[in-house]
Scaffold this motif. Structure first.
Motif, short mmCIF file in Angstrom:
data_model
loop_
_atom_site.label_atom_id
_atom_site.label_comp_id
_atom_site.label_asym_id
_atom_site.label_seq_id
_atom_site.Cartn_x
_atom_site.Cartn_y
_atom_site.Cartn_z
N ARG A 214 0.85 -1.19 0.00
CA ARG A 214 0.00 0.00 0.00
C ARG A 214 0.88 1.24 0.00
N GLN A 215 0.35 2.34 -0.53
CA GLN A 215 1.11 3.59 -0.63
C GLN A 215 1.58 4.07 0.74
N GLU A 216 0.76 3.89 1.77
CA GLU A 216 1.13 4.33 3.11
C GLU A 216 2.37 3.59 3.61
N VAL A 217 2.44 2.30 3.30
CA VAL A 217 3.59 1.49 3.73
C VAL A 217 4.83 1.95 2.98
N LYS A 218 4.70 2.17 1.68
CA LYS A 218 5.83 2.65 0.87
C LYS A 218 6.37 3.96 1.43
N GLU A 219 5.45 4.89 1.71
CA GLU A 219 5.88 6.20 2.23
C GLU A 219 6.52 6.08 3.60
N HIS A 220 5.99 5.19 4.43
CA HIS A 220 6.56 5.00 5.77
C HIS A 220 8.01 4.49 5.67
N GLN B 99 10.99 8.43 -5.05
CA GLN B 99 9.63 8.93 -5.27
C GLN B 99 9.18 9.81 -4.11
N TYR B 100 9.54 9.43 -2.90
CA TYR B 100 9.18 10.21 -1.71
C TYR B 100 9.84 11.58 -1.75
N ARG B 101 11.15 11.61 -2.09
CA ARG B 101 11.85 12.90 -2.19
C ARG B 101 11.22 13.79 -3.25
N GLU B 102 10.90 13.21 -4.40
CA GLU B 102 10.28 13.98 -5.48
C GLU B 102 8.93 14.54 -5.03
N LYS B 103 8.17 13.75 -4.30
CA LYS B 103 6.88 14.21 -3.80
C LYS B 103 7.08 15.36 -2.81
N GLY C 47 17.46 8.50 8.19
CA GLY C 47 18.81 8.08 7.83
C GLY C 47 19.09 6.60 7.96
N ARG C 48 18.06 5.79 7.99
CA ARG C 48 18.27 4.34 8.07
C ARG C 48 18.83 3.84 6.74
N LYS C 49 19.54 2.74 6.76
CA LYS C 49 20.12 2.17 5.55
C LYS C 49 19.10 1.34 4.80
N ALA C 50 19.16 1.43 3.46
CA ALA C 50 18.24 0.67 2.62
C ALA C 50 18.41 -0.83 2.84
N THR C 51 19.65 -1.27 3.05
CA THR C 51 19.89 -2.71 3.25
C THR C 51 19.27 -3.19 4.56
N ASP C 52 19.37 -2.36 5.61
CA ASP C 52 18.77 -2.72 6.90
C ASP C 52 17.25 -2.79 6.79
N LEU C 53 16.67 -1.80 6.12
CA LEU C 53 15.22 -1.77 5.95
C LEU C 53 14.75 -2.94 5.08
N TYR D 134 16.15 -5.88 4.82
CA TYR D 134 16.18 -7.08 5.65
C TYR D 134 14.99 -7.10 6.61
N GLU D 135 14.72 -5.94 7.22
CA GLU D 135 13.65 -5.83 8.21
C GLU D 135 12.27 -6.09 7.60
N PHE D 136 12.05 -5.57 6.38
CA PHE D 136 10.74 -5.68 5.75
C PHE D 136 10.67 -6.79 4.69
N GLY D 137 11.77 -7.48 4.46
CA GLY D 137 11.78 -8.59 3.53
C GLY D 137 11.59 -8.21 2.08
N MET D 138 12.35 -7.23 1.64
CA MET D 138 12.24 -6.80 0.24
C MET D 138 13.60 -6.34 -0.26
N SER D 139 13.66 -5.99 -1.51
CA SER D 139 14.90 -5.59 -2.15
C SER D 139 15.31 -4.17 -1.75
N PRO D 140 16.61 -3.94 -1.50
CA PRO D 140 17.07 -2.58 -1.21
C PRO D 140 16.81 -1.62 -2.37
N SER D 141 16.88 -2.13 -3.59
CA SER D 141 16.64 -1.24 -4.74
C SER D 141 15.18 -0.77 -4.77
N THR D 142 14.27 -1.61 -4.34
CA THR D 142 12.87 -1.22 -4.26
C THR D 142 12.71 -0.08 -3.26
N ILE D 143 13.35 -0.22 -2.13
CA ILE D 143 13.27 0.81 -1.09
C ILE D 143 13.91 2.11 -1.58
#
Length: 98
Positions: A6-12, A44-48, A21-27, A29-38
């Motif tokens: 969901r968009q809310e999860v992506k933005e969070h 997209q969040y910065r652009e918004k 300032g959290r690391k993409a690799t840590d996130l 691992y924590e959320f079970g997805m690819s660092p490149s996705t994050i």
């Protein structure tokens, strides 16, 4: 095929990366997805956030912003000079009253 969030999860998650300032690799691992996705979500969040900060829709380059800053500084110097002239004039008029 990837799992859709969901968009809310992506933005969070993007906010955790961008603002905290959290690391993409840590996130990832924590959320079970690819660092490149994050990282893409963070982009997209910065652009918004930039669009919200700049509602006129115009994209400003660094040189444009520098030019605007120089113009604003010049206006400020001009106003300061005008203020000093008015202070001196007031002093002269007050001196002549006494």
């Amino acid at each position: 095929m990837g799992k859709h969030q969901r968009q809310e999860v992506k933005e969070h998650i993007a906010k955790l990366l961008v603002e905290e300032g959290r690391k993409a690799t840590d996130l990832a691992y924590e959320f079970g997805m690819s660092p490149s996705t994050i990282r893409n979500w963070a982009k997209q969040y910065r652009e918004k956030q930039e669009r919200l900060a700049n509602p006129d829709g115009q994209l400003h380059t660094f040189s444009e912003m520098e030019k605007k800053l120089r113009e604003a500084e010049k206006q400020l110097r001009d106003r300061d000079e005008e203020l000093e002239i008015l202070k001196k004039a007031m002093h002269v008029f007050m001196k002549s009253r006494t």
